[in-house]
Design an enzyme around this catalytic site. Structure first.
Site, PDB file in Angstrom:
ATOM      1  N   GLY A   1       0.932  -1.238   0.018  1.00  0.00           N
ATOM      2  CA  GLY A   1      -0.021   0.129  -0.054  1.00  0.00           C
ATOM      3  C   GLY A   1       0.884   1.229   0.026  1.00  0.00           C
ATOM      4  N   TYR A   2       2.012   1.152   0.270  1.00  0.00           N
ATOM      5  CA  TYR A   2       2.760   2.621   0.220  1.00  0.00           C
ATOM      6  C   TYR A   2       2.660   3.098  -1.067  1.00  0.00           C
ATOM      7  CZ  TYR A   2       5.383   0.758   4.239  1.00  0.00           C
ATOM      8  OH  TYR A   2       5.714   0.429   5.535  1.00  0.00           O
ATOM      9  N   GLY A   3       2.142   4.456  -1.035  1.00  0.00           N
ATOM     10  CA  GLY A   3       2.030   5.124  -2.168  1.00  0.00           C
ATOM     11  C   GLY A   3       1.210   4.868  -3.327  1.00  0.00           C
TER      12      GLY A   3
END
Length: 320
Positions: free
Chosen positions: A58-60
């Protein structure tokens, strides 16, 4: 840079891990780290001997994995230890969980964005109270058996939940968690003390996030001062957020840094790397190559037993 064993595994990693949560992340409409800067930072980390890179699905919104994948495409994948995570979902319409369906969908998306056939470490990003732990662990075990994942990891959770997961893995002869990722630093310890006791007893590697307590241990802040513009502390009242023992810890870190001709950040990172009860590999982030250089230079700082003990004692001392 001398590599260290990742807990009880045979994998060797740099003593610092590079965290990429800022890649593609927007704060108040501002992009924390764009693609070109991300690649510049990854280049700098690799040039200095770093081989351990941390990300999450889910990062970025998936951009972190995608940009790392673009960067890896120009390099030998075997030179790097790549860790990612699952809980929040990118591929499934379900919001978040650790069900078999979600894990199977998310590993496909992660591997595709990273452009790799396997992960070195796959963390559960959170504990899922709704999904039976046997379903989660058996699914993760299957990923290891299929060669899609080398080692399993666990992020923040209660110590008893980590113990329960390890016990269930042992009972069923499944792959167990070998790497953990709690919030842990010289100024944040009580909340994670029991969790770390489990890690020490079970010979689990510890890769702390927020090793500088969201910038507090960089030494940039004063008890009565305002947090610098652009810092994550802008949203907090800095004076009220930290207690006396944390300020005492910062004072001790500053004093040791002055003795060693190092920065407070380097001393705080070295204090973590010097843990003896378990392998400790702090996850460092950076907005610039200069900031990354400062963090990486912590590997060359040497602390005496007395200096480490003074930092430890400053936090453990009872408030007067």
């Amino acid at each position: 840079m001398e590599y260290v064993s990742l807990g009880s595994t045979g994998t060797k990693v740099s003593p610092l891990c590079f965290g990429t949560w800022r890649f593609g992340h927007e704060s108040d409409g501002t992009l924390e780290t764009d693609r070109d800067t991300a690649h510049e930072l990854l280049d700098a980390f690799a040039e200095r001997g770093g081989n351990f890179i941390d990300t999450a699905n889910g990062y970025g919104g998936g951009l972190s994995e995608e940009w790392i994948g673009d960067w890896l495409a120009e390099r030998d994948r075997e030179d790097f230890v790549i860790a990612s995570k699952v809980y929040w979902t990118m591929e499934s319409p379900v919001s978040e969980n650790l069900s078999r369906k979600t894990i199977r969908a998310e590993i496909e998306g992660t591997l595709d964005r990273l452009g790799t056939d396997y992960l070195d470490v796959y963390y559960i990003h959170r504990w899922d109270d709704e999904t039976p732990i046997e379903e989660t662990l058996s699914t993760l075990n299957g990923l290891v058996e299929e060669g899609r994942v080398n080692y399993l990891g666990a992020s923040s959770m209660a110590a008893w939940k980590l113990t329960k997961a390890l016990w269930r893995s042992d009972v069923h002869d499944w792959e167990r968690f070998e790497v953990t990722q709690p919030k842990f630093n010289a100024a944040h310890r009580d909340e994670v003390a029991e969790y770390l006791e489990v890690c020490a007893d079970q010979d689990l590697a510890v890769c702390p996030w927020s090793p500088l307590e969201e910038g507090f241990l960089t030494g940039k802040y004063e008890r009565d001062g305002e947090s610098p513009a652009g810092s994550r502390g802008d949203r907090y009242s800095w004076t009220d957020r930290f207690d006396d023992r944390q300020w005492r810890t910062l004072d001790a870190v500053r004093a040791v840094a002055e003795e060693e001709g190092a920065t407070p950040a380097q001393v705080a990172l070295r204090w973590l790397m010097d843990r003896t009860a378990f392998t400790c590999v702090p996850i460092v982030g950076a907005r610039s190559v200069e900031q990354l250089d400062e963090n990486v230079d912590a590997v060359d700082v040497s602390l005496s037993d007395d200096q480490r003990d003074r930092i430890t004692a400053a936090y453990d001392e009872h408030d007067r």
